[in-house]
Write a protein that holds these residues in place. Structure first.
Motif, mmCIF file in Angstrom:
data_model
loop_
_atom_site.group_PDB
_atom_site.id
_atom_site.type_symbol
_atom_site.label_atom_id
_atom_site.label_comp_id
_atom_site.label_asym_id
_atom_site.label_seq_id
_atom_site.Cartn_x
_atom_site.Cartn_y
_atom_site.Cartn_z
ATOM 1 N N LYS A 63 36.873 49.228 40.624
ATOM 2 C CA LYS A 63 36.771 50.409 39.758
ATOM 3 C C LYS A 63 35.325 50.667 39.363
ATOM 4 O O LYS A 63 34.851 51.802 39.381
ATOM 5 C CB LYS A 63 37.632 50.215 38.515
ATOM 6 C CG LYS A 63 39.126 50.239 38.790
ATOM 7 C CD LYS A 63 39.913 49.981 37.513
ATOM 8 C CE LYS A 63 41.402 49.981 37.786
ATOM 9 N NZ LYS A 63 42.182 49.675 36.554
ATOM 10 N N LYS A 64 34.610 49.613 39.017
ATOM 11 C CA LYS A 64 33.227 49.763 38.592
ATOM 12 C C LYS A 64 32.356 50.345 39.698
ATOM 13 O O LYS A 64 31.496 51.201 39.455
ATOM 14 C CB LYS A 64 32.675 48.416 38.144
ATOM 15 C CG LYS A 64 31.204 48.473 37.749
ATOM 16 C CD LYS A 64 30.696 47.101 37.365
ATOM 17 C CE LYS A 64 29.208 47.150 37.063
ATOM 18 N NZ LYS A 64 28.668 45.821 36.732
ATOM 19 N N ASN A 65 32.590 49.884 40.935
ATOM 20 C CA ASN A 65 31.751 50.311 42.059
ATOM 21 C C ASN A 65 32.336 51.503 42.818
ATOM 22 O O ASN A 65 31.860 51.845 43.893
ATOM 23 C CB ASN A 65 31.545 49.132 43.010
ATOM 24 C CG ASN A 65 30.677 48.048 42.409
ATOM 25 O OD1 ASN A 65 29.455 48.153 42.386
ATOM 26 N ND2 ASN A 65 31.311 46.999 41.889
ATOM 27 N N ALA A 66 33.368 52.123 42.236
ATOM 28 C CA ALA A 66 33.975 53.342 42.803
ATOM 29 C C ALA A 66 34.610 53.106 44.168
ATOM 30 O O ALA A 66 34.698 54.030 44.985
ATOM 31 C CB ALA A 66 32.943 54.474 42.877
ATOM 32 N N PHE A 67 35.086 51.859 44.427
ATOM 33 C CA PHE A 67 35.827 51.594 45.660
ATOM 34 C C PHE A 67 37.303 51.884 45.402
ATOM 35 O O PHE A 67 38.149 50.988 45.406
ATOM 36 C CB PHE A 67 35.636 50.134 46.095
ATOM 37 C CG PHE A 67 34.205 49.748 46.341
ATOM 38 C CD1 PHE A 67 33.282 50.664 46.841
ATOM 39 C CD2 PHE A 67 33.768 48.456 46.080
ATOM 40 C CE1 PHE A 67 31.968 50.312 47.075
ATOM 41 C CE2 PHE A 67 32.452 48.084 46.310
ATOM 42 C CZ PHE A 67 31.547 49.017 46.810
#
Length: 424
Positions: free
Chosen positions: A397-401
């Protein structure tokens, strides 16, 4: 002499490095100044009692910065028993890190010399030793004498802590041995085709049995068609962590903390359901397993226990990175996907498993690891990069994966080619 950014320069450009001013040092300097001591005497006192290498000019500049401009006052003799109260003060800061650990820094004055044990450091930083453990630490202390001649200790410490999830060896043994009783299940259905069930990147610990319950029901519904041969591919990263007492990958990469005791129980429950249904719907069951970058060792142990639980199935466990098998004229190689290059897998199959490649007409390679689906058809081989059914974890979620579909795929094969794909 010139001063700049914590350094002093003499006319000969000699550099004298100074340490950081702490709250205790500033308050001591102010008290000394209020009693009439010069900047030279204050600097001497700080050097001898705090091991603080400082110049008199730095003292004047620091006191000026805190609103205590220096005025010339009579020089008084400094002794070890100045009229200064060294009060117990504490400055503490806690910072949460990206990997889930916490960095804690503290400055304080204590009555007795610290023993610097992990338990002492945790308590000093206000952490319960039964719930937290130290990952890294840097601490120091030095003695001072107060006005009454009492010895005190200035204490500075920085630690990085993480939650303690200790599991003793007996508990680990109990988890793996719970209800491991050989089962005999009668096959009630059989079909003409073969079914392959790829299970890649389930990541138990991040996910739970309850989250997979619906997908499990759909897998069982497909198995209930009946098959002459069912193959279950355990493609690695069955577990989110390769350790019981910490949440890290095989290489030691720190992960979001998970309960590995629950993870093992959930995985056992999931596989127990899968294996029972498979044995009831085909006379031949094979399990092929390869370890992943998250759980290589844990995966091996789990599959080894699975073979004891279901002796009717042929379980193919390995500490290698790839396996291959044959379904009539169909040859399939599987690996986790974290080692090697996808564009080379067709030739790797032909090179490492010549005995299967040479006698089969249709070839596939199955791998995961990247959590998204990609299919290539090159060099006479269909290479399938399989996705994951798990939901996005905090790192993704943090890295937009977050843009891949979350699904499982099951493949039905005829004598010499793929007949059907089921998406779950």
């Amino acid at each position: 002499m010139l001063a700049y950014a914590g350094y002093f320069y003499t006319q000969n450009e000699e550099v004298i490095h100074t340490h950081k001013w702490s709250k205790t040092l500033i308050e001591t300097a102010v008290k000394l100044q209020n009693q009439g001591y010069s900047s030279i005497k204050i600097a001497d006192y700080l050097k001898s009692n705090f091991d603080f290498d400082i110049s008199d000019r730095s003292v004047r500049r620091k006191l000026q910065c805190v609103g205590k401009s220096f005025e010339r006052k009579p020089n008084l003799k400094i002794s070890d028993k100045l009229d200064i109260k060294v009060e117990k003060q504490e400055s503490i800061k806690h910072t949460e890190n990206k990997d889930g650990t916490i960095t804690s820094t503290i400055e304080t004055v204590i009555d007795s010399e610290p023993n610097m044990t992990p338990e002492f450091l945790l308590k000093a930083h206000h952490y319960d030793p039964t719930k937290w453990k130290i990952k890294q630490s840097v601490s120091n202390r030095w003695s001072v004498i107060n006005a009454k001649g009492t010895k005190k200790f200035n204490f500075q410490s920085k630690i990085i802590v993480e939650p303690k999830v200790d599991v003793d060896p007996e508990q680990i043994a109990k988890i793996f041995n719970e209800k491991i009783e050989p089962l005999q299940i009668s096959s009630i259905r059989e079909g003409r085709h073969s079914l392959v069930v790829p299970l890649f990147d389930l990541h138990f610990g991040i996910t739970t049995f309850d989250l997979y319950r619906q997908k499990l029901a759909e897998i069982e519904e497909i198995m209930n068609h009946g098959y002459k041969h069912i193959v279950i591919e355990q493609g690695g990263d069955l577990f989110h962590s390769d350790f019981m007492n910490k949440t890290q990958t095989v290489k030691g990469t720190q992960l979001d903390h998970v309960d590995m005791v629950k993870a093992i129980r959930d995985a056992k429950h999931f596989y127990d359901e899968i294996m029972r249904c498979a044995l009831a719907n085909s006379p031949r069951i094979d399990v092929y397993s390869v370890g992943g970058n998250h759980d290589f060792d844990m995966d091996y142990l789990f599959i080894d226990a699975l073979s004891d639980r279901f002796p009717q199935a042929s379980v193919h466990n390995t500490n290698e990175y790839r396996q291959a098998y044959q379904l009539d004229k169909v040859g399939i190689m599987l690996g986790h996907g974290d080692v090697g290059k996808a564009r080379d897998f067709a030739m790797v199959f032909a090179t490492e498993f010549k005995n299967i490649w040479s006698v089969t007409d249709y070839h596939e390679v199955h791998f995961g690891h990247f959590h998204k689906e990609i299919v290539h058809d090159d060099y006479g081989t269909v290479t399938r990069q399989l996705g994951t059914p798990k939901l996005n974890d905090p790192y993704e979620k943090k890295n937009a994966f977050v843009m891949s579909s979350h699904k499982l795929q099951l493949f039905e094969y005829g004598y010499d080619r793929l007949k059907a794909t089921y998406e779950i």
